[in-house]
Write a protein that holds these residues in place. Structure first.
Motif, PDB file in Angstrom:
ATOM      1  N   GLY A   1       0.149   5.498  -1.488  1.00 55.65           N
ATOM      2  CA  GLY A   1      -1.015   5.220  -1.536  1.00 55.65           C
ATOM      3  C   GLY A   1      -2.088   6.101  -1.235  1.00 55.65           C
ATOM      4  O   GLY A   1      -3.444   6.440  -1.655  1.00 55.65           O
ATOM      5  N   ILE A   2      -1.650   7.084  -0.405  1.00 55.65           N
ATOM      6  CA  ILE A   2      -2.693   8.257  -0.211  1.00 55.65           C
ATOM      7  C   ILE A   2      -2.825   9.077  -1.309  1.00 55.65           C
ATOM      8  O   ILE A   2      -4.084   9.616  -1.533  1.00 55.65           O
ATOM      9  CB  ILE A   2      -2.177   9.017   1.130  1.00 55.65           C
ATOM     10  N   MET A   3      -1.709   9.423  -1.883  1.00 55.99           N
ATOM     11  CA  MET A   3      -2.079  10.275  -3.019  1.00 55.99           C
ATOM     12  C   MET A   3      -2.977   9.446  -4.157  1.00 55.99           C
ATOM     13  O   MET A   3      -3.546  10.227  -4.830  1.00 55.99           O
ATOM     14  CB  MET A   3      -0.552  10.478  -3.652  1.00 55.99           C
ATOM     15  N   GLU A   4      -2.724   8.428  -4.393  1.00 56.24           N
ATOM     16  CA  GLU A   4      -3.495   7.516  -5.483  1.00 56.24           C
ATOM     17  C   GLU A   4      -5.025   7.605  -5.035  1.00 56.24           C
ATOM     18  O   GLU A   4      -5.872   7.862  -5.773  1.00 56.24           O
ATOM     19  CB  GLU A   4      -3.049   6.105  -5.735  1.00 56.24           C
ATOM     20  N   LEU A   5      -5.083   7.410  -3.647  1.00 57.11           N
ATOM     21  CA  LEU A   5      -6.762   7.586  -3.074  1.00 57.11           C
ATOM     22  C   LEU A   5      -7.204   8.942  -3.725  1.00 57.11           C
ATOM     23  O   LEU A   5      -8.398   9.491  -4.029  1.00 57.11           O
ATOM     24  CB  LEU A   5      -6.735   7.548  -1.943  1.00 57.11           C
TER      25      LEU A   5
ATOM     26  N   ILE B   1      -1.435   2.669   8.392  1.00 56.17           N
ATOM     27  CA  ILE B   1      -1.566   2.196   7.096  1.00 56.17           C
ATOM     28  C   ILE B   1      -2.827   1.043   6.963  1.00 56.17           C
ATOM     29  O   ILE B   1      -3.281   1.114   5.868  1.00 56.17           O
ATOM     30  CB  ILE B   1      -0.153   1.401   6.717  1.00 56.17           C
ATOM     31  N   ALA B   2      -3.153   0.510   7.938  1.00 57.97           N
ATOM     32  CA  ALA B   2      -4.264  -0.277   8.045  1.00 57.97           C
ATOM     33  C   ALA B   2      -5.614   0.476   7.756  1.00 57.97           C
ATOM     34  O   ALA B   2      -6.375  -0.066   7.143  1.00 57.97           O
ATOM     35  CB  ALA B   2      -4.489  -1.137   9.194  1.00 57.97           C
ATOM     36  N   LYS B   3      -5.637   1.497   8.441  1.00 59.00           N
ATOM     37  CA  LYS B   3      -6.763   2.345   8.126  1.00 59.00           C
ATOM     38  C   LYS B   3      -6.755   2.922   6.747  1.00 59.00           C
ATOM     39  O   LYS B   3      -8.003   2.704   6.098  1.00 59.00           O
ATOM     40  CB  LYS B   3      -6.689   3.512   9.191  1.00 59.00           C
TER      41      LYS B   3
ATOM     42  N   SER C   1      -7.355   1.100  -6.929  1.00 59.73           N
ATOM     43  CA  SER C   1      -6.581   0.098  -7.257  1.00 59.73           C
ATOM     44  C   SER C   1      -5.014   0.314  -7.067  1.00 59.73           C
ATOM     45  O   SER C   1      -4.342  -0.651  -6.297  1.00 59.73           O
ATOM     46  CB  SER C   1      -6.987  -0.515  -8.600  1.00 59.73           C
ATOM     47  N   GLN C   2      -4.490   1.347  -7.641  1.00 63.79           N
ATOM     48  CA  GLN C   2      -3.241   1.539  -7.357  1.00 63.79           C
ATOM     49  C   GLN C   2      -2.785   1.885  -5.943  1.00 63.79           C
ATOM     50  O   GLN C   2      -1.864   1.610  -5.388  1.00 63.79           O
ATOM     51  CB  GLN C   2      -2.511   2.854  -8.098  1.00 63.79           C
ATOM     52  N   ALA C   3      -4.004   2.494  -5.083  1.00 69.55           N
ATOM     53  CA  ALA C   3      -3.679   2.916  -3.997  1.00 69.55           C
ATOM     54  C   ALA C   3      -3.517   1.552  -3.141  1.00 69.55           C
ATOM     55  O   ALA C   3      -2.715   1.518  -2.074  1.00 69.55           O
ATOM     56  CB  ALA C   3      -4.946   3.548  -3.484  1.00 69.55           C
ATOM     57  N   VAL C   4      -4.459   0.648  -3.196  1.00 66.34           N
ATOM     58  CA  VAL C   4      -4.308  -0.639  -2.743  1.00 66.34           C
ATOM     59  C   VAL C   4      -2.891  -1.376  -2.862  1.00 66.34           C
ATOM     60  O   VAL C   4      -2.186  -1.829  -1.930  1.00 66.34           O
ATOM     61  CB  VAL C   4      -5.546  -1.729  -3.176  1.00 66.34           C
ATOM     62  N   PHE C   5      -2.289  -1.381  -4.149  1.00 67.70           N
ATOM     63  CA  PHE C   5      -1.305  -1.632  -4.449  1.00 67.70           C
ATOM     64  C   PHE C   5      -0.085  -1.059  -3.484  1.00 67.70           C
ATOM     65  O   PHE C   5       0.670  -1.897  -2.914  1.00 67.70           O
ATOM     66  CB  PHE C   5      -0.896  -1.479  -5.887  1.00 67.70           C
ATOM     67  N   ALA C   6       0.076   0.230  -3.404  1.00 69.21           N
ATOM     68  CA  ALA C   6       1.035   0.795  -2.586  1.00 69.21           C
ATOM     69  C   ALA C   6       0.769   0.726  -1.452  1.00 69.21           C
ATOM     70  O   ALA C   6       1.755   0.475  -0.582  1.00 69.21           O
ATOM     71  CB  ALA C   6       0.999   2.261  -2.858  1.00 69.21           C
ATOM     72  N   LEU C   7      -0.444   0.531  -0.879  1.00 69.44           N
ATOM     73  CA  LEU C   7      -0.424   0.425   0.724  1.00 69.44           C
ATOM     74  C   LEU C   7      -0.304  -1.025   1.153  1.00 69.44           C
ATOM     75  O   LEU C   7       0.104  -1.078   2.438  1.00 69.44           O
ATOM     76  CB  LEU C   7      -2.097   0.974   1.208  1.00 69.44           C
TER      77      LEU C   7
ATOM     78  N   LYS D   1      -9.719   2.079   3.655  1.00 70.02           N
ATOM     79  CA  LYS D   1     -10.281   3.287   2.639  1.00 70.02           C
ATOM     80  C   LYS D   1     -10.061   3.086   1.429  1.00 70.02           C
ATOM     81  O   LYS D   1     -11.183   3.208   0.373  1.00 70.02           O
ATOM     82  CB  LYS D   1      -9.363   4.753   3.006  1.00 70.02           C
ATOM     83  N   ALA D   2      -8.977   2.375   1.020  1.00 72.39           N
ATOM     84  CA  ALA D   2      -8.749   2.116  -0.357  1.00 72.39           C
ATOM     85  C   ALA D   2      -9.593   1.087  -0.763  1.00 72.39           C
ATOM     86  O   ALA D   2     -10.268   1.072  -2.081  1.00 72.39           O
ATOM     87  CB  ALA D   2      -7.088   1.751  -0.661  1.00 72.39           C
ATOM     88  N   TYR D   3      -9.844   0.143   0.018  1.00 73.54           N
ATOM     89  CA  TYR D   3     -10.982  -1.153  -0.619  1.00 73.54           C
ATOM     90  C   TYR D   3     -12.246  -0.508  -0.377  1.00 73.54           C
ATOM     91  O   TYR D   3     -13.174  -0.973  -1.346  1.00 73.54           O
ATOM     92  CB  TYR D   3     -10.659  -2.056   0.522  1.00 73.54           C
TER      93      TYR D   3
END
Length: 281
Positions: free
Chosen positions: A214-218, A268-270, A224-230, A274-276
């Motif tokens: 998720g961090i890498m996708e950000l 992970i919550a933080k 959107s992929q970051a939200v999915f992974a996280l 960030k992703a949203y």
């Protein structure tokens, strides 16, 4: 004199008498060491007596470094790093070519952030046992955290060699991705993490891998992929037990397991927030 004090004094005297007798009259002092370890689990005294028994020294080191085999019925792991590092040092002193001792001592030196000493031990282990590629994982980790110029490249090489040797173990991929991210190779890191999720044992349910992905996708601007992974990471992190944490961080103090789980879940919550935010929500 209180009765409990009489009993304690008698016990101490008995141990002292046994040790003294064995020290002076036993042809091989290691027999005394074995007796003290078996009867009293006295690591310091046992190591003082041990002159020739590398296996005994290794047993003590692994016991105090929290080897899972040493867990008692209460579930408590022994954890005494100064005594463990002394025990592995004793094994090396008795037999400089004994397998695993340099590696185990290096793990403790890494915990102490004594990276140069750890690297010296890891290189000694590799020189003696080059086919055991597990040492490469520990050396890669040490290079990554030492952080001198050129260390990240060396860490990347070691982690790549380790994952090729142990493709079912997730930690090598995770730390390879960590190094690639430090080199700002975010796309490469994401690729490694996806490979780990697909190939490593338990990879598809591993919160560390999903969180890192998720961090890498950000970092590559794919919220959107970051939200999915996280979201996946959050789901699986909520299921973590203290045993899971100890298995993931075998060199760390087991008493920190609950704190570690809470830290992972909080991180992970933080990252989800960030992703949203990156999505504009």
């Amino acid at each position: 004199m209180p009765s409990w004090l009489i009993r304690t004094s008698a016990s101490v005297l008995a141990v002292s008498t046994i040790v003294a007798a064995m020290w002076f009259y036993t042809p091989v002092p290691t027999l005394a060491a074995r007796h003290v370890w078996k009867q009293y689990q006295g690591g310091t005294l046992t190591l003082m007596l041990d002159r020739t028994d590398t296996l005994l020294a290794m047993e003590i080191g692994e016991y105090y470094f929290g080897n899972q085999a040493a867990i008692g019925t209460s579930g408590a792991r022994p954890y005494n790093l100064p005594l463990a590092v002394k025990a592995f040092g004793k094994a090396i002193e008795i037999n400089p070519t004994i397998a695993i001792a340099h590696y185990m001592r290096a793990r403790i030196e890494f915990v102490y952030a004594d990276f140069n000493a750890a690297l010296a031990d890891l290189n000694a282990e590799l020189l003696l046992y080059p086919t055991n590629k597990r040492t490469l994982y520990m050396r890669g980790l040490t290079y990554a955290y030492r952080g001198l110029p050129g260390d990240l490249v060396l860490a990347e090489q070691d982690f790549e060699a380790f994952t090729a040797w142990a493709p079912r173990e997730w930690a090598g991929y995770n730390d390879l991705a960590f190094v690639l991210a430090k080199e700002k190779k975010y796309s490469d890191a994401a690729k490694v993490l996806k490979e780990a999720i697909a190939k490593a044992e338990g990879g598809a349910e591993n919160p560390w891998l999903w969180d890192a992905l998720g961090i890498m996708e950000l970092n590559v601007h794919n919220p959107s992929q970051a939200v999915f992974a996280l979201t996946k990471a959050q789901k699986y992190a909520s299921m973590l037990t203290e045993t899971d944490w100890q298995r993931a961080y075998p060199g760390n103090n087991p008493s920190m397991a609950l704190f570690g789980i809470e830290a992972i879940q909080g991180g992970i919550a933080k990252n989800i927030l960030k992703a949203y935010a990156a999505l504009g929500r």
